[in-house]
Design a protein around this motif. Structure first.
Motif, PDB file in Angstrom:
ATOM      1  N   GLY A 106       0.800  -1.218   0.000  1.00  0.00           N
ATOM      2  CA  GLY A 106       0.000   0.000   0.000  1.00  0.00           C
ATOM      3  C   GLY A 106       0.834   1.270   0.000  1.00  0.00           C
ATOM      4  N   PHE A 107       1.965   1.255   0.716  1.00  0.00           N
ATOM      5  CA  PHE A 107       2.851   2.418   0.687  1.00  0.00           C
ATOM      6  C   PHE A 107       3.448   2.616  -0.705  1.00  0.00           C
ATOM      7  N   ALA A 108       3.756   1.515  -1.391  1.00  0.00           N
ATOM      8  CA  ALA A 108       4.239   1.632  -2.766  1.00  0.00           C
ATOM      9  C   ALA A 108       3.150   2.195  -3.675  1.00  0.00           C
ATOM     10  N   LEU A 109       1.908   1.789  -3.445  1.00  0.00           N
ATOM     11  CA  LEU A 109       0.801   2.309  -4.248  1.00  0.00           C
ATOM     12  C   LEU A 109       0.533   3.786  -3.955  1.00  0.00           C
ATOM     13  N   ALA A 110       0.780   4.225  -2.736  1.00  0.00           N
ATOM     14  CA  ALA A 110       0.485   5.611  -2.370  1.00  0.00           C
ATOM     15  C   ALA A 110       1.275   6.603  -3.210  1.00  0.00           C
ATOM     16  N   VAL A 111       2.491   6.231  -3.605  1.00  0.00           N
ATOM     17  CA  VAL A 111       3.325   7.149  -4.389  1.00  0.00           C
ATOM     18  C   VAL A 111       3.151   6.937  -5.884  1.00  0.00           C
ATOM     19  N   ASP A 112       2.443   5.896  -6.285  1.00  0.00           N
ATOM     20  CA  ASP A 112       2.131   5.629  -7.692  1.00  0.00           C
ATOM     21  C   ASP A 112       0.794   4.902  -7.711  1.00  0.00           C
ATOM     22  N   PRO A 113      -0.306   5.637  -7.455  1.00  0.00           N
ATOM     23  CA  PRO A 113      -1.573   4.983  -7.137  1.00  0.00           C
ATOM     24  C   PRO A 113      -2.325   4.375  -8.297  1.00  0.00           C
ATOM     25  N   GLY A 114      -2.035   4.804  -9.525  1.00  0.00           N
ATOM     26  CA  GLY A 114      -2.815   4.276 -10.631  1.00  0.00           C
ATOM     27  C   GLY A 114      -4.293   4.575 -10.419  1.00  0.00           C
ATOM     28  N   PRO A 115      -5.146   3.540 -10.358  1.00  0.00           N
ATOM     29  CA  PRO A 115      -6.596   3.780 -10.244  1.00  0.00           C
ATOM     30  C   PRO A 115      -7.080   4.065  -8.826  1.00  0.00           C
ATOM     31  N   PHE A 116      -6.205   3.988  -7.839  1.00  0.00           N
ATOM     32  CA  PHE A 116      -6.650   4.116  -6.454  1.00  0.00           C
ATOM     33  C   PHE A 116      -6.798   5.579  -6.038  1.00  0.00           C
ATOM     34  N   ALA A 117      -7.931   5.886  -5.394  1.00  0.00           N
ATOM     35  CA  ALA A 117      -8.185   7.244  -4.904  1.00  0.00           C
ATOM     36  C   ALA A 117      -7.742   7.432  -3.469  1.00  0.00           C
ATOM     37  N   GLY A 118      -7.434   6.341  -2.772  1.00  0.00           N
ATOM     38  CA  GLY A 118      -6.969   6.419  -1.399  1.00  0.00           C
ATOM     39  C   GLY A 118      -6.469   5.064  -0.940  1.00  0.00           C
ATOM     40  N   ILE A 119      -5.600   5.083   0.067  1.00  0.00           N
ATOM     41  CA  ILE A 119      -4.914   3.885   0.546  1.00  0.00           C
ATOM     42  C   ILE A 119      -5.045   3.802   2.062  1.00  0.00           C
ATOM     43  N   ALA A 120      -5.286   2.597   2.564  1.00  0.00           N
ATOM     44  CA  ALA A 120      -5.227   2.346   4.006  1.00  0.00           C
ATOM     45  C   ALA A 120      -4.220   1.234   4.272  1.00  0.00           C
ATOM     46  N   THR A 121      -3.300   1.479   5.185  1.00  0.00           N
ATOM     47  CA  THR A 121      -2.349   0.450   5.596  1.00  0.00           C
ATOM     48  C   THR A 121      -2.631   0.092   7.042  1.00  0.00           C
TER      49      THR A 121
END
Length: 267
Positions: A106-121
């Motif tokens: 999720g931390f990797a996705l937070a800096v390159d989210p693609g389709p994600f509007a928000g992240i929870a870890t």
């Protein structure tokens, strides 16, 4: 790109992708929480390589898992849009929640989210543990299988008293550990040994919730907060009754926090 198998748990609303901790299947970990989430989200879970329903794999990094999840989620979101609005391609929001290693993803996705509007870890940090310990565990599992980790996992995973309060859930989680493919588990340990996403967190472009378990010894609150402090405007939260597996230990509380966080993200 590493292949991952997903389980569609149903539900209505925005797409929510959920991911598991090392040694668990997504169904065993998130199952108790799903019923609290599906009134607000369509929940789709993914399994780590060699865990749950995913085929074994080796030689991957957490960045490879993030790449696959961006692709899977984009395809799912587009499919949802087509079903909801005919030929219109505007998609609803997609969200991500991951525990432990899936939280590190999720931390990797937070800096390159693609389709994600928000992240929870949950129970995660941008660097978990020390490389030597992960390589040591990988070697142990290759030699003695994941069964060698049962006793230690009971101590690491659960808050005091949980196995007495909910022995069925605890047993199911431990069964998913013994069922995990040893080579894939070891490869995931090595991927965690190589992963350190701390320096990039300042470039995160979506809202991030960093939630910790009060009794977590794998990712103590201070370690989770270090990652939160590196993120622009991160939200922090502590699950008071959890150790390392909050969706199984406090399913209703986790669902409530996630629902509130993601719904605030679209206001």
């Amino acid at each position: 790109m590493v292949e991952l198998t997903c389980t569609d748990f149903g539900g209505t609303g925005d797409l929510l992708i959920v991911g598991p901790s090392l040694g668990t299947s997504v169904e065993a970990l998130w199952g108790p929480c799903i019923q609290h989430l599906t009134p607000s989200f369509r929940v789709v879970g993914w399994d780590l390589p060699g865990h749950g329903r995913s085929a074994p794999a080796v030689g991957f990094d957490l960045a490879d898992l993030a790449d696959t999840l961006r692709k899977i989620t984009a395809e799912l979101a587009t499919g949802d849009s087509l079903r909801r609005s005919g030929s219109e391609l505007a998609v609803s929001n997609s969200w991500y929640a991951g525990v432990s290693v899936a939280g590190a993803v999720g931390f990797a996705l937070a800096v390159d989210p693609g389709p994600f509007a928000g992240i929870a870890t949950l129970a995660a940090a941008a660097k978990i543990g020390e490389p030597a310990a992960w390589y040591e565990r990988a070697a142990l599992v290759r030699t003695a299988s994941t069964s060698a980790l049962i006793a230690g996992s009971v101590e690491r995973w659960f808050a005091p008293g949980f196995t007495d309060r909910d022995p069925r859930t605890a047993a199911r989680l431990l069964e998913s550990l013994t069922d995990a493919d040893a080579r894939s588990y070891a490869a995931t340990c090595e991927a965690l040994a190589r992963f350190d996403g701390r320096e990039r967190l300042g470039t995160a472009t979506v809202p991030v919730l960093v939630a910790a378990g009060r009794h977590d010894r794998v990712v103590p609150i201070e370690l989770a907060r270090d990652s939160a402090d590196r993120l622009p405007g991160a939200t922090s939260y502590v699950f008071e009754g959890s150790a390392h597996l909050p969706p199984a230990e406090e399913p209703a509380a986790v669902a409530g926090v996630l629902t509130d966080f993601f719904q605030r993200g679209v206001r």
